[in-house]
Scaffold this active site. Structure first.
Site, PDB file in Angstrom:
ATOM      1  N   CYS A 163       0.816  -1.220   0.000  1.00  9.85           N
ATOM      2  CA  CYS A 163       0.000   0.000   0.000  1.00  9.85           C
ATOM      3  C   CYS A 163       0.847   1.266   0.000  1.00  9.85           C
ATOM      4  O   CYS A 163       0.618   2.188  -0.782  1.00  9.85           O
ATOM      5  CB  CYS A 163      -0.968  -0.013   1.175  1.00  9.85           C
ATOM      6  SG  CYS A 163      -0.200  -0.067   2.805  1.00  9.85           S
ATOM      7  N   HIS A 205      -2.487   0.659   6.878  1.00 10.17           N
ATOM      8  CA  HIS A 205      -2.942   0.637   5.484  1.00 10.17           C
ATOM      9  C   HIS A 205      -3.229   2.054   5.024  1.00 10.17           C
ATOM     10  O   HIS A 205      -3.694   2.897   5.805  1.00 10.17           O
ATOM     11  CB  HIS A 205      -4.188  -0.226   5.326  1.00 10.17           C
ATOM     12  CG  HIS A 205      -4.587  -0.423   3.892  1.00 10.17           C
ATOM     13  ND1 HIS A 205      -3.791  -1.075   2.987  1.00 10.17           N
ATOM     14  CD2 HIS A 205      -5.698  -0.036   3.205  1.00 10.17           C
ATOM     15  CE1 HIS A 205      -4.391  -1.096   1.791  1.00 10.17           C
ATOM     16  NE2 HIS A 205      -5.554  -0.465   1.905  1.00 10.17           N
ATOM     17  N   GLU A 230      -6.018   1.343  -4.389  1.00  9.23           N
ATOM     18  CA  GLU A 230      -5.184   0.803  -3.321  1.00  9.23           C
ATOM     19  C   GLU A 230      -4.467  -0.464  -3.757  1.00  9.23           C
ATOM     20  O   GLU A 230      -4.912  -1.189  -4.659  1.00  9.23           O
ATOM     21  CB  GLU A 230      -6.033   0.481  -2.092  1.00  9.23           C
ATOM     22  CG  GLU A 230      -7.100  -0.584  -2.347  1.00  9.23           C
ATOM     23  CD  GLU A 230      -7.910  -0.932  -1.113  1.00  9.23           C
ATOM     24  OE1 GLU A 230      -7.426  -0.745   0.024  1.00  9.23           O
ATOM     25  OE2 GLU A 230      -9.055  -1.421  -1.286  1.00  9.23           O
TER      26      GLU A 230
END
Length: 292
Positions: free
Chosen positions: A107, A166, A178
Site C-alpha cells: 500500500c 494501510h 489501493e
C-alpha cells in the site's frame, strides 16, 4: 539454476519500512457529494472522479491508476527508487508465499510511487504510518468527517494514531485506488469508513489554491458580465487557468459537466463572473468571502 540466481540477487526490504496493508472491516461507501460523478464511479473507473484537487494531486491519482492490475506484494515499492519491486513473505500471511516472485507494490509503496511521479521528488518514502504522519501533510481530516472534505489525491489511512497499517489514494465519488493485500492486484475499491479507519491527510502541493488563487478546469469556459449564463460573455479560458477570486455569491443555478451549483465567483482581474463548477475546489470555495 537461473531462477535461483535471480532470486538470490533480489534485495529484501528491511522489516522496519514494510507496511502490512491488512484488510480492514468493510462498510457501506459514503454518499457522493453533490459534485461527484456517480456514473464514472459506478463503472469502477480509476481516474480523478471529482473536481477540486490541484494539478499535483490529480497527477498522483493518475500515476496510481496507471498501476492498476499490478500485483500487490508485501514490501513492494520500497527499493532505492520509487517503483514496483519484488516483495517478501509476510510471516503472518500464507497468501504472501509467492510475493518474492511477484513484481509489485504494497500500500505505501504505491502511494510513494504516485507522489514521486506527481512531484518529481521521493517525498513519501517509508511505510504507511510514516506517510500518514509526514511533514509534507498540509491538512488532516478525522474519521468522523467521512469523505465530505476530501479531494482526489488525499490519502486515507487505517489503524491506530501511531500504528497506521494501510493507506490508499482517494479518487472522489466514494472510490479509492489501493494495493490491498497479497494475492490481489492494485485495484479500485469503495471507500471503507468502518473498522479502524483513522482519517485522511492532504499532501503539500496537493490542495486548492491559497490566498484567493485557484485554477479553472475544462476547455473553452466563458466568464460572464453577471453571475448568470444569460448575461454577456466576457472572456474565454481555452484551458485550465490560474485565477484570483475576489468573492463569491449564490445566484443562478447552473447544470454543467454532470454537476449542479448555484455559486458564482467574481474574478477581479477579468471584471467577470464564473460558475464555481469550473473552479477547482469545493462547491462553495474555502477561504473566499461572500460578495457584498
Amino acid at each position: 539454476m537461473h531462477h535461483t540466481l535471480v532470486r538470490a540477487r533480489r534485495t529484501l526490504v528491511a522489516a522496519s519500512i514494510v507496511a502490512a496493508c491488512a484488510i480492514v472491516a468493510t462498510a457501506q461507501p459514503s454518499a457522493a457529494t453533490p459534485q461527484s460523478r456517480p456514473s464514472a464511479a459506478a463503472a469502477g473507473g480509476c481516474d480523478v472522479l471529482a473536481p477540486g484537487a490541484s494539478a499535483t494531486a490529480e497527477a498522483a491519482v493518475r500515476a496510481a491508476c496507471s498501476q492498476l492490475g499490478i500485483w500487490y506484494t508485501w514490501g513492494g515499492g520500497h527499493g532505492p527508487q520509487p517503483g514496483a519491486t519484488y516483495g517478501q513473505v509476510d510471516p503472518t500471511d500464507p497468501a504472501s508465499n509467492h510475493d518474492p516472485e511477484r513484481l509489485g507494490f504494497d500500500c505505501s509503496g504505491l502511494v510513494r510511487y504516485a507522489y514521486a511521479q506527481a512531484t518529481g521528488q521521493d517525498i513519501l518514502a517509508g511505510n504507511s504510518n510514516s506517510q500518514y504522519h509526514s511533514s509534507h501533510a498540509t491538512a488532516r481530516f478525522g474519521a468522523a468527517q467521512g469523505t465530505g472534505p476530501l479531494l482526489p489525491g488525499d490519502l486515507m489511512a487505517w489503524g491506530g494514531d501511531n500504528s497506521i497499517h494501510h493507506i490508499a489514494v482517494y479518487l472522489g465519488a466514494g472510490k479509492m485506488v489501493e494495493a490491498r493485500q497479497s494475492g490481489t492486484h492494485v485495484m479500485v475499491s469503495d471507500v471503507r469508513l468502518g473498522g479502524d479507519y483513522n482519517g485522511a491527510v492532504r499532501i503539500i502541493g496537493a490542495g486548492p489554491g491559497q490566498n484567493g488563487t485557484f485554477s479553472t478546469w475544462g476547455t473553452d469556459v466563458w466568464t460572464h458580465a453577471q453571475p448568470s449564463t444569460t448575461s454577456a460573455r466576457v472572456n474565454k479560458f481555452a484551458g485550465p487557468t490560474r485565477v484570483k477570486v475576489g468573492c463569491q455569491k449564490h445566484a443562478q443555478l447552473v447544470e454543467a459537466e454532470g454537476y449542479r451549483n448555484d455559486a458564482w465567483s467574481y474574478l477581479p482581474d477579468y471584471k467577470a463572473w464564473i460558475t464555481n463548477i469550473y473552479i477547482r475546489g469545493s462547491a462553495w470555495l474555502d477561504g473566499v468571502p461572500t460578495c457584498a
